[in-house]
Design an enzyme around this catalytic site. Structure first.
Site, short mmCIF file in Angstrom:
data_model
loop_
_atom_site.label_atom_id
_atom_site.label_comp_id
_atom_site.label_asym_id
_atom_site.label_seq_id
_atom_site.Cartn_x
_atom_site.Cartn_y
_atom_site.Cartn_z
N ASN A 224 -11.18 1.71 2.19
CA ASN A 224 -10.46 1.59 0.90
C ASN A 224 -11.28 0.77 -0.02
OD1 ASN A 224 -8.39 2.59 -0.94
ND2 ASN A 224 -8.02 0.32 -1.14
N GLU B 236 0.76 -1.20 0.12
CA GLU B 236 -0.13 -0.03 0.19
C GLU B 236 0.80 1.23 -0.09
OE1 GLU B 236 -3.44 0.13 -0.24
OE2 GLU B 236 -3.05 -1.95 -0.71
N TRP C 127 -9.43 7.07 -8.88
CA TRP C 127 -10.59 7.03 -9.85
C TRP C 127 -10.22 6.75 -11.12
CZ3 TRP C 127 -15.75 7.85 -9.02
CH2 TRP C 127 -16.12 8.30 -7.77
N TRP D 33 -20.25 9.96 -21.49
CA TRP D 33 -20.89 9.95 -20.19
C TRP D 33 -22.27 10.25 -20.16
CZ3 TRP D 33 -17.60 7.02 -17.60
CH2 TRP D 33 -16.26 7.11 -17.89
#
Length: 437
Positions: A326, A259, A367, A291
């Site tokens: 997470n 991580e 993202w 989108w």
């Protein structure tokens, strides 16, 4: 009489005295060192909530630093304003021989630092910066072709190969604490004076237990378990040392070390591919996706009213606390982008406004990973099933029931979109946008 020349150490995202690279280099030569922190108007003014807990965290940390420095006969200089204007004031107020700071890799930070460096150069003042918030930066970890890695697994392998005790070793700043500039405590503005208010809510502690790290691999994906480090905000603002954490991870958890490597990976992506920090897709072809961007549906996602309990629990946790587990971050992001076909930048911006541990490189990387437009090797057809994820990682619904107490009542909405339909629609739209249809 003219004041003797001093060195200024400029704090940004490295808010600690111990094991601080730039501060160590500032203290060693022997000039009196005055630490400076600037509450940057260009960052703070766009924030639309007076109870922004990130600003409160910074202020609390500065208050603690001020007390530590006062105990050594020194002080922290804290200013509020535009960095360039603040530096003009400081240079008028003090005879500054040198300025030290640590690297910041974000586009705005680089622009800011260039402007300050130009000002200092005009005054004949040296400006020296150092690596502190990562183990490896910029182009330190390269492929056999001497190019930056764009896939995590080979990057991680090379990162581990290059890691030596030198890179994970601490900077012994405490040996030179007697070199701080001696002065009575300088003015520290209150939160209210810079336009914010305190919530008084506690922040995560800045240490991680060995027991947690030893169980980290097995428990970290279960949002109801207190099994994650919660160190994100401390890493973001540098109240802990990445080097100390790497040494701990080496001893107790390969998964936790991984991580930490992800943090380095995304910082080097931001540095080597700065377009991602300007809102562009890492894979440009993904900007061709059409989108839907339905504002009403986006609002339901923001408020945790999608009808998918794990998604709603995550969004409500984020809105209430500034933190989201997470695993749940991945599920909520995937839902917005893949189920609702919303531009990932909408979600990125929403998280940026809410996350206590918001970091441009990691937030953007996460993202774009969820959208498939980022660095992942097999991106677009990964579509999380929120129901299956909830069954697997919150089987007793402990996390969900905490944040969605009205579950299984008439007050809880039906799913806003059917998973099978959303999956099929997503694959079709992605294939059309990517020219794979």
């Amino acid at each position: 009489m003219p004041l003797p020349p001093i060195t200024i150490f400029w704090y940004r995202r490295d808010l600690r005295l111990h094991d601080n690279a730039g501060l160590y280099h500032a203290l060693r030569p022997g000039h009196p060192v005055l630490p400076l922190f600037i509450f940057d108007k260009k960052i703070l003014d766009p924030l639309d909530h007076p109870y922004d807990r990130r600003v409160e965290f910074i202020h609390n940390t500065l208050t603690s630093l001020q007390a530590e420095l006062a105990a050594m006969g020194g002080s922290l200089l804290v200013k509020y304003g535009s960095p360039l204007e603040v530096w003009k004031e400081v240079l008028d107020q003090y005879e500054v021989a040198e300025v030290y700071t640590n690297h910041d890799y974000e586009p705005y930070a680089q622009e800011r630092d260039r402007a300050v460096a130009d000002l200092l150069r005009e005054k004949g003042t040296a400006f020296k910066t150092f690596k502190d918030q990562v183990i490896f930066e910029k182009k330190e970890v390269l492929s056999g072709q001497r190019t930056p890695y764009t896939v995590f697994t080979p990057y991680s392998r090379k990162w581990k190969e290059q890691l030596t005790p030198f890179y994970a070793g601490s900077y012994p700043t405490d040996k030179y604490f007697n070199n701080f500039y001696k002065t009575a405590p300088l003015f520290l503005p209150t939160l209210e004076q810079i336009g914010f208010k305190a919530t008084g809510e506690p922040f995560p502690v800045r240490s991680v237990r060995e027991e947690l790290l030893q169980k980290y691999h097995d428990l970290r994906d279960y949002p109801a378990a207190p099994a994650t480090s919660r160190l994100g905000v401390h890493l973001r603002f540098g109240t802990v040392s990445i080097r100390e954490l790497v040494r701990k991870a080496q001893q107790h958890s390969a998964t936790f070390l991984s991580e930490l490597i992800w943090r380095d990976f995304y910082q080097q992506i931001l540095w080597n591919f700065p377009q991602v920090g300007r809102g562009e897709a890492f894979r440009p072809e993904y900007d061709r996706i059409r989108w839907r961007n339905d504002e009403e549906e986006f609002q339901k996602w923001c408020e945790g009213r999608t009808g998918y309990p794990l998604v709603d629990a995550g969004m409500r946790q984020l809105n209430a606390t500034g933190f989201m587990h997470n695993r749940v971050r991945m599920v909520t992001a995937s839902f917005l982008v893949k189920h609702l076909l919303m531009d990932w930048r909408w979600g990125e911006a929403y998280f940026a406004g809410k996350l206590l541990d918001y970091d441009l490189a990691s937030n953007n990387g996460g993202w774009q990973w969820a959208a498939g437009s980022g660095t992942d090797a097999a991106p677009y057809f990964r579509i999380f099933n929120p129901t299956a994820q909830a069954t697997r990682f919150d089987p007793q619904k402990l996390y969900i029931r905490h944040w969605v107490p009205e579950l299984n009542t008439l007050d809880y909405p039906a799913p806003m979109v059917d998973h099978a339909f959303a999956r099929e629609r997503c694959l079709r739209v992605y294939k059309e946008g990517l020219g794979k249809a």
